[in-house]
Design a protein around this motif. Structure first.
Motif, PDB file in Angstrom:
ATOM      1  N   LEU A  82       0.678  -1.102   0.114  1.00 31.03           N
ATOM      2  CA  LEU A  82       0.093  -0.133  -0.018  1.00 31.03           C
ATOM      3  C   LEU A  82       0.849   1.335   0.095  1.00 31.03           C
ATOM      4  O   LEU A  82       0.570   2.386  -0.614  1.00 31.03           O
ATOM      5  N   TRP A  83       2.013   1.293   0.689  1.00 30.34           N
ATOM      6  CA  TRP A  83       2.865   2.358   0.664  1.00 30.34           C
ATOM      7  C   TRP A  83       3.431   2.496  -0.533  1.00 30.34           C
ATOM      8  O   TRP A  83       3.529   4.013  -1.243  1.00 30.34           O
ATOM      9  N   TYR A  86       0.551   4.423  -2.714  1.00 27.29           N
ATOM     10  CA  TYR A  86      -0.317   5.328  -2.195  1.00 27.29           C
ATOM     11  C   TYR A  86      -0.362   6.602  -3.052  1.00 27.29           C
ATOM     12  O   TYR A  86      -1.408   7.182  -3.109  1.00 27.29           O
ATOM     13  N   LEU A  89      -3.482   7.180  -5.004  1.00 27.06           N
ATOM     14  CA  LEU A  89      -4.848   7.673  -4.470  1.00 27.06           C
ATOM     15  C   LEU A  89      -5.063   9.360  -5.062  1.00 27.06           C
ATOM     16  O   LEU A  89      -6.104   9.552  -4.846  1.00 27.06           O
ATOM     17  N   VAL A 114      -9.042  -3.036  -0.610  1.00 19.66           N
ATOM     18  CA  VAL A 114      -8.314  -2.400   0.583  1.00 19.66           C
ATOM     19  C   VAL A 114      -9.029  -2.857   1.944  1.00 19.66           C
ATOM     20  O   VAL A 114      -8.492  -3.464   3.025  1.00 19.66           O
ATOM     21  N   ALA A 115     -10.403  -2.706   1.784  1.00 16.76           N
ATOM     22  CA  ALA A 115     -11.177  -2.432   2.906  1.00 16.76           C
ATOM     23  C   ALA A 115     -11.330  -4.168   3.368  1.00 16.76           C
ATOM     24  O   ALA A 115     -11.024  -4.271   4.463  1.00 16.76           O
ATOM     25  N   SER A 116     -11.687  -4.995   2.557  1.00 15.23           N
ATOM     26  CA  SER A 116     -11.701  -6.319   2.846  1.00 15.23           C
ATOM     27  C   SER A 116     -10.462  -7.016   3.387  1.00 15.23           C
ATOM     28  O   SER A 116     -10.472  -7.666   4.035  1.00 15.23           O
ATOM     29  N   VAL A 118      -7.691  -5.493   4.818  1.00 15.71           N
ATOM     30  CA  VAL A 118      -7.252  -4.927   6.214  1.00 15.71           C
ATOM     31  C   VAL A 118      -8.491  -5.717   6.973  1.00 15.71           C
ATOM     32  O   VAL A 118      -7.861  -5.920   8.149  1.00 15.71           O
ATOM     33  N   PHE A 119      -9.530  -5.706   6.660  1.00 14.57           N
ATOM     34  CA  PHE A 119     -10.894  -6.127   7.508  1.00 14.57           C
ATOM     35  C   PHE A 119     -10.362  -7.731   8.122  1.00 14.57           C
ATOM     36  O   PHE A 119     -10.261  -8.038   9.088  1.00 14.57           O
TER      37      PHE A 119
ATOM     38  N   LEU B  38     -15.172  -2.326   7.934  1.00 18.26           N
ATOM     39  CA  LEU B  38     -14.637  -2.307   6.752  1.00 18.26           C
ATOM     40  C   LEU B  38     -14.132  -0.978   6.323  1.00 18.26           C
ATOM     41  O   LEU B  38     -12.854  -0.718   5.751  1.00 18.26           O
ATOM     42  N   GLY B  41     -10.956   0.479   8.141  1.00 16.70           N
ATOM     43  CA  GLY B  41      -9.685  -0.266   7.895  1.00 16.70           C
ATOM     44  C   GLY B  41      -9.060   1.013   6.617  1.00 16.70           C
ATOM     45  O   GLY B  41      -7.885   1.154   6.762  1.00 16.70           O
ATOM     46  N   VAL B  42      -9.744   1.139   5.562  1.00 17.96           N
ATOM     47  CA  VAL B  42      -9.236   2.126   4.842  1.00 17.96           C
ATOM     48  C   VAL B  42      -9.142   3.547   5.266  1.00 17.96           C
ATOM     49  O   VAL B  42      -7.789   4.098   4.933  1.00 17.96           O
ATOM     50  N   HIS B  45      -5.928   3.519   7.652  1.00 20.26           N
ATOM     51  CA  HIS B  45      -4.721   3.225   6.656  1.00 20.26           C
ATOM     52  C   HIS B  45      -4.283   4.668   5.840  1.00 20.26           C
ATOM     53  O   HIS B  45      -3.255   5.261   6.138  1.00 20.26           O
ATOM     54  N   ASP B  46      -5.343   4.965   4.918  1.00 19.39           N
ATOM     55  CA  ASP B  46      -4.897   6.030   4.178  1.00 19.39           C
ATOM     56  C   ASP B  46      -4.783   7.282   4.669  1.00 19.39           C
ATOM     57  O   ASP B  46      -4.126   8.094   4.429  1.00 19.39           O
ATOM     58  N   GLY B  47      -5.861   7.675   6.034  1.00 22.69           N
ATOM     59  CA  GLY B  47      -5.767   8.905   6.451  1.00 22.69           C
ATOM     60  C   GLY B  47      -4.867   8.844   7.485  1.00 22.69           C
ATOM     61  O   GLY B  47      -4.362   9.998   8.102  1.00 22.69           O
ATOM     62  N   LEU B  49      -2.487   6.201   8.955  1.00 21.74           N
ATOM     63  CA  LEU B  49      -1.143   5.499   8.985  1.00 21.74           C
ATOM     64  C   LEU B  49      -0.037   5.939   7.763  1.00 21.74           C
ATOM     65  O   LEU B  49       1.229   6.132   8.205  1.00 21.74           O
ATOM     66  N   ALA B  50      -0.733   6.176   6.605  1.00 20.80           N
ATOM     67  CA  ALA B  50      -0.014   6.547   5.538  1.00 20.80           C
ATOM     68  C   ALA B  50       0.652   8.074   5.779  1.00 20.80           C
ATOM     69  O   ALA B  50       1.877   8.222   5.479  1.00 20.80           O
ATOM     70  N   VAL B  51      -0.440   8.618   6.525  1.00 20.74           N
ATOM     71  CA  VAL B  51       0.313  10.186   6.858  1.00 20.74           C
ATOM     72  C   VAL B  51       1.332  10.238   7.710  1.00 20.74           C
ATOM     73  O   VAL B  51       2.517  10.707   7.752  1.00 20.74           O
TER      74      VAL B  51
END
Lengths: 383, 135
Positions: A82-83, A86, A89, A114-116, A118-119, B38, B41-42, B45-47, B49-51
């Motif tokens: 994902l890094w 990124y 996005l 990504v949602a599933s 990470v879930f 669900l 998680g997004v 991560h995106d908001g 962890l990545a930052v």
């Protein structure tokens, strides 16, 4: 503060060449997780149109251990992957309507993936540590979302196939598939980042896998279980939690064998007076930990013969436990007839500990731990 | 053509999962439902962890000597994910007084040992690199 743009991420490490390589291993991990997860789900089902095999005895221990190990390894792989993507996005919306629609569809599929993903990893890790900070049923939500995740992954592979093939076919430092803005070298080379990622996945596995791989116990400092417990085997549910302390230790305890109007009641002393069998079988929990034990007790088949239970029949095993989804479990015909399937009375030469299911518990080969019913009060052959 | 077939298979698999989610009586809505988990998680991560990773990398680039940058990056790639996946055991959220065989290690000590080993490796690698550069 403004919303970043794709060109704000100039590192050459955030490249398709790295993404494809990490993604390949992440894909393997997810595939193994999916298949072993399906096996585990099927093994736990009451209905088995195709009989679940009783051999090898260690089969479920290995598949469920692999499930948790590959899921754990997937955490660093997913984070690095994902890094690397990124910046995507923040790519600018397409101008052309057809391209815009395709782009929106692709973003949607990535969001689902990504949602599933990470879930699955988050709920799986929490479940391994028996932490349930949610309202839904873990087993059925983890199962349903597994299909979503693997489906979204297959769609993703279809969309990216030309880039995946191109990137994997070329040298890792090849720039064909790089973003135009990605022209600055990182503090590591691409090979360095990949090696760090493999190292990270390896350390994550070593730090946790001792819960199921005995020789890793000393190094798995983050494992959910050290492997200690009564007679050297951990427990999942205690007698106190199951509310069976009084009924399991009562002098009035009788194992009830039922087949139509035939009934036989046996005390623990009666059971101990029957021919005893000793088997070395693993207890392999659905949460991923496992341990091998030497169990002694009466063959379940011998008990069924006392009430003329026909061979090949699924039998119902009921615990003294008053409530819970596994209070009554189905012991399928092929398991009930297997010579290794015991109503165990002892473990490692000692009388069964209360937390291991005293006065008697089921232990069968190649079976999820939740079905190895403890504190057995009744075995019924349905007519 | 191959890609269309693979894509269609993927859509069918995911649709089956979506159907299972919708029809099997899951707690979908609410703060502790499936949908919230669900989405979380997004967003996390995106908001977050990545930052956070970008901020940490920026700080490290500004403060760390050149020779330490690559070892620090490797150390972060190893220790970051490991710390995240250790959250359930570090917090001992699932621990139960009646079951001493569950979560029966000193996880804080275990994490500190791993973090210490990582830090040691980063320091040694940085010193080796700066010596090589000095020659």
């Amino acid at each position: 503060m403004r919303i970043p743009d794709e060109s704000d991420f100039p590192s050459r490490l955030r490249s398709a060449a790295v993404t494809a390589r990490v993604g390949l291993w992440l894909g393997f991990c997810f595939a193994i997780c999916f298949v072993t997860g399906l096996i585990s789900h099927y093994a736990q089902n009451a209905d088995h149109p195709v009989p679940f095999p009783t051999s090898p005895a260690w089969g479920y221990r290995v598949t469920q251990g692999l499930h948790v190990i590959t899921g754990t390894a997937a955490v660093p792989l997913l984070l690095v992957k994902l890094w690397t993507v990124y910046p995507r996005l923040f790519r600018r919306p397409e101008r052309d309507v057809r391209r815009l629609l395709l782009d929106v569809a692709e973003r949607g599929s990535i969001a689902v993936l990504v949602a599933s993903a990470v879930f699955q990893l988050a709920t799986g890790l929490a479940n391994a540590a028996q932490w349930y900070p949610w309202a839904f049923s873990f087993r059925s939500a983890h199962y349903a979302t597994a299909w979503v995740a693997i489906g979204a992954l297959v769609v993703h592979v279809a969309v990216k196939l030309p880039i995946i093939r191109g990137a994997l076919g070329a040298d890792v430092d090849d720039t064909t598939y790089d973003r135009p803005a990605a022209d600055r070298p990182g503090v590591l080379g691409r090979r360095g980042l990949l090696r760090a990622t493999w190292l990270s996945a390896g350390v994550a596995v070593l730090a946790t896998a001792g819960s199921t791989v005995p020789w890793l116990r000393q190094v798995s400092v983050l494992g959910v279980r050290s492997g200690d417990g009564p007679a050297g085997i951990p427990i999942n549910k205690s007698a106190v939690a199951a509310g069976v302390t009084a009924s399991a230790t009562s002098a009035d305890y009788r194992l009830l064998l039922v087949h139509g109007d035939r009934q036989v009641a046996l005390s623990r002393a009666d059971l101990l007076a029957m021919p005893q069998s000793t088997q070395t079988l693993p207890i392999a929990c659905v949460e991923g930990w496992s341990a091998s034990g030497t169990w002694s007790g009466v063959r379940v088949r011998d008990l069924l013969d006392l009430v003329d239970g026909p061979r090949g029949t699924d039998v119902l095993v009921t615990s003294l436990q008053q409530s819970g989804p596994y209070t009554t479990t189905v012991l399928h015909g092929n398991f009930a007839d297997d010579d290794r399937t015991l109503l165990a009375l002892a473990l490692e030469g000692e009388p069964l500990a209360l937390d291991h299911g005293f006065p008697a518990r089921v232990i069968a080969p190649d079976r999820p731990g939740v079905l190895q019913t403890k504190w057995v009060g009744r075995i019924e052959v349905p007519t | 053509m191959t890609r269309i077939v693979i894509g269609a298979v993927g859509v069918a698999l995911a649709a089956y999962g979506g159907w299972l989610l919708l029809t099997r009586g899951h707690d979908l809505l609410g703060l502790d439902g499936v949908v919230a988990w669900l989405a979380a998680g997004v967003v996390l991560h995106d908001g977050v962890l990545a930052v956070l990773t970008i901020v940490l990398a920026g700080v490290a680039l500004r403060l760390a000597p050149t020779a330490a940058r690559a070892p620090l990056a490797v150390g972060f790639v190893v220790l970051g994910p490991l710390t995240l996946l250790a959250v359930p055991v570090l917090g001992r959220f699932g621990a139960r007084a009646d079951n001493p065989t569950l979560l029966d290690r000193d996880y804080t000590a275990g994490w500190l040992a791993l973090a210490g080993l990582t830090a040691l490796a980063v320091v040694v690698a940085s010193l080796v690199r700066s010596r090589r550069r000095g020659r």
